[in-house]
Design a protein around this motif. Structure first.
Motif: not given
Length: 114
Positions: A56-71
């Motif tokens: 909703f606000e900001g940014s998150i490094d979202f790790g999924v099964e070893g891969e980091v997604l920059k959300l």
């Protein structure tokens, strides 16, 4: 019956870990707000049922099964049951988590405990 909740009203950030608040408990989902200060993490965990995560606000490094997604603000991601994932706030962030009705808020809260 209609219920109204806000992602920004009564917003509080804890200094040491993400702040978790149940916003809505409907017939079919639980809507949760997670407030992260920069560098807060939620260690790797799984959900027993599918989830939807919205930045909703900001940014998150979202790790999924070893891969980091920059959300970033406005992004949504859905995960199936039992998919390992972790979160790290790269700036102060507000995350909306949608759980299936049969999932438990206490399970989410335990992820932030040391």
């Amino acid at each position: 019956m209609s219920i109204i909740a806000s992602l920004v009203d009564s917003l509080e950030y804890k200094e040491d870990k993400p702040t978790i608040k149940l916003l809505l408990d409907t017939e079919f989902t639980k809507e949760i707000r997670i407030a992260f200060k920069k560098d807060h993490i939620m260690k790797e965990h799984t959900a027993p049922l599918p989830i939807v995560v919205e930045i909703f606000e900001g940014s998150i490094d979202f790790g999924v099964e070893g891969e980091v997604l920059k959300l970033k603000k406005g992004d949504l991601i859905t995960l199936g049951a039992k998919v390992p994932h972790d979160l790290k706030a790269t700036e102060d962030s507000i995350v909306r988590l949608t759980l299936c009705k049969n999932d438990q808020l206490t399970r989410v809260e335990k992820v932030t405990e040391d």
